[in-house]
Design an enzyme around this catalytic site. Structure first.
Site, mmCIF file in Angstrom:
data_model
loop_
_atom_site.group_PDB
_atom_site.id
_atom_site.type_symbol
_atom_site.label_atom_id
_atom_site.label_comp_id
_atom_site.label_asym_id
_atom_site.label_seq_id
_atom_site.Cartn_x
_atom_site.Cartn_y
_atom_site.Cartn_z
ATOM 1 N N LYS A 44 -19.017 17.666 8.362
ATOM 2 C CA LYS A 44 -17.900 16.728 8.159
ATOM 3 C C LYS A 44 -18.238 15.365 8.760
ATOM 4 C CE LYS A 44 -14.584 20.477 7.932
ATOM 5 N NZ LYS A 44 -13.615 21.341 8.644
ATOM 6 N N GLN A 88 -10.405 21.928 14.306
ATOM 7 C CA GLN A 88 -11.174 22.970 13.620
ATOM 8 C C GLN A 88 -10.615 24.354 13.987
ATOM 9 O OE1 GLN A 88 -13.795 22.344 11.390
ATOM 10 N NE2 GLN A 88 -13.716 24.520 10.962
ATOM 11 N N ASP A 111 -5.972 17.806 7.296
ATOM 12 C CA ASP A 111 -6.177 19.184 6.848
ATOM 13 C C ASP A 111 -4.974 19.693 6.052
ATOM 14 O OD1 ASP A 111 -8.481 20.564 7.052
ATOM 15 O OD2 ASP A 111 -8.097 21.443 9.020
#
Ligand code: NAP
Length: 279
Positions: A44, A88, A111
């Protein structure tokens, strides 16, 4: 259905948008030393760097308390230079994941996991949507797979893939069935699908015999085996399906590209170029 080339095109588009928008910041938080999570974070950041997004990579030890993590999230929420925040997952067991996700400012939730963004999607007014489902819909559109009136079957009901992709397919007027580990006869469901999305994380869960001739099959699964990375669908199904994504090189690159798109979208919301619903 190749995700790699399409993802490259999207990244080039994102780079142009970033150049136009000016400084754009993405911050990630990784707690612990899970190998797979570390790999995803590295990918990422590399992708963000490539398109000119300034990325901050916060790594916290596995013993980090929930409160410490919440403090970091609050700091990033208040940081004017940060447009997008990504925590994460999974988090270590002593941390309440839902609580941490709720603490992220929804306008920075790249997200698409915050209840406000999940709720907006459910209501058919998507704001920030998880990257993998957007990537899947983008692939289906690229290959001009008809969705209106199609029978779509989604295997898996996670908050990050199965449920949101089912919502997006429903919005596109597909007739959607969601399967999971308690589905009575999985083969019966999958073999009736014009569009089959498999996101279970189980090697060879869907065999060639479970796929309808001429279907479009999206294999989201990433399973590490002795033979390398494999999906959830037996590659033999490519002979039966009209379209199918490879693993690797299908959904994976699309997820990263669509995450970058989400960072741009979050920046537009923050700068007032797009209206974000008040909490
Ligand atoms: P998850 O949270 O573990 O959810 C898995 C889902 O699959 C659950 O809903 C589970 O049902 C269902 N399932 C498990 N075994 C099943 C079976 N035998 N029959 C039918 N359904 C079954 O996983 P996730 O986060 O959605 O990820 C799924 C897979 O996609 C993983 O391999 C992950 O690595 C991969 N992934 C790939 C990308 C990408 O960019 N390519 C992105 C995200 C995830 P229950 O709800 O009943 O337990």
């Amino acid at each position: 259905m190749e995700g790699k080339a399409l993802a490259e095109r999207i990244r080039a588009e994102v780079a142009a948008e970033v150049a136009q928008l000016g400084n754009l910041g993405l911050a990630t938080l990784l707690v612990g030393d899970d190998l797979a999570s570390a790999i995803y974070i590295r990918l990422k950041h590399a992708a963000a760097d490539e398109v000119g997004i300034a990325s901050t990579d916060l790594r916290l030890p596995v013993e980090t308390s929930e409160q410490e993590l919440l403090d970091h999230v609050a700091e990033l929420n208040a940081d004017e230079a940060v447009d997008g925040i990504l925590v994460q997952l999974p988090l270590p067991a002593h941390i309440d994941e839902a609580r941490v996700v709720r603490a992220i400012d929804p306008i920075k939730d790249v997200d698409g996991s915050h209840p406000l963004n999940a709720g907006q999607l459910y209501l058919g007014r998507p704001t920030l949507v998880p990257a993998t489902p957007i990537g899947i819909l983008t692939l289906l559109d690229e290959y001009e797979i008809p969705l209106e009136g199609a029978k779509a079957v989604v295997v898996g009901r996670s908050n990050i893939v199965g449920k949101p992709v089912a919502q997006l397919l429903l919005q596109r007027n597909a007739t959607v069935t969601v399967c999971h580990s308690r589905t009575a006869d999985l083969a019966r469901e999958t073999s009736s699908a014009d569009v089959l999305v498999v996101a279970a994380g189980r090697t060879a869960l869907v065999t060639a015999g479970m796929v309808k001739a001429g279907a479009a099959v999206i294999d989201v699964g990433i399973n590490r085996t002795d033979a390398g990375l494999v999906g959830d669908v037996d590659p033999g199904a490519m002979e039966i399906a009209a379209f199918m994504t490879p693993v690797p090189g299908g959904v994976g690159p699309m997820t990263i590209a669509c995450l970058l798109q989400n960072a741009v979208r979050a920046a537009r919301f923050r700068r007032g170029a797009l209206a974000f619903p008040a909490a």
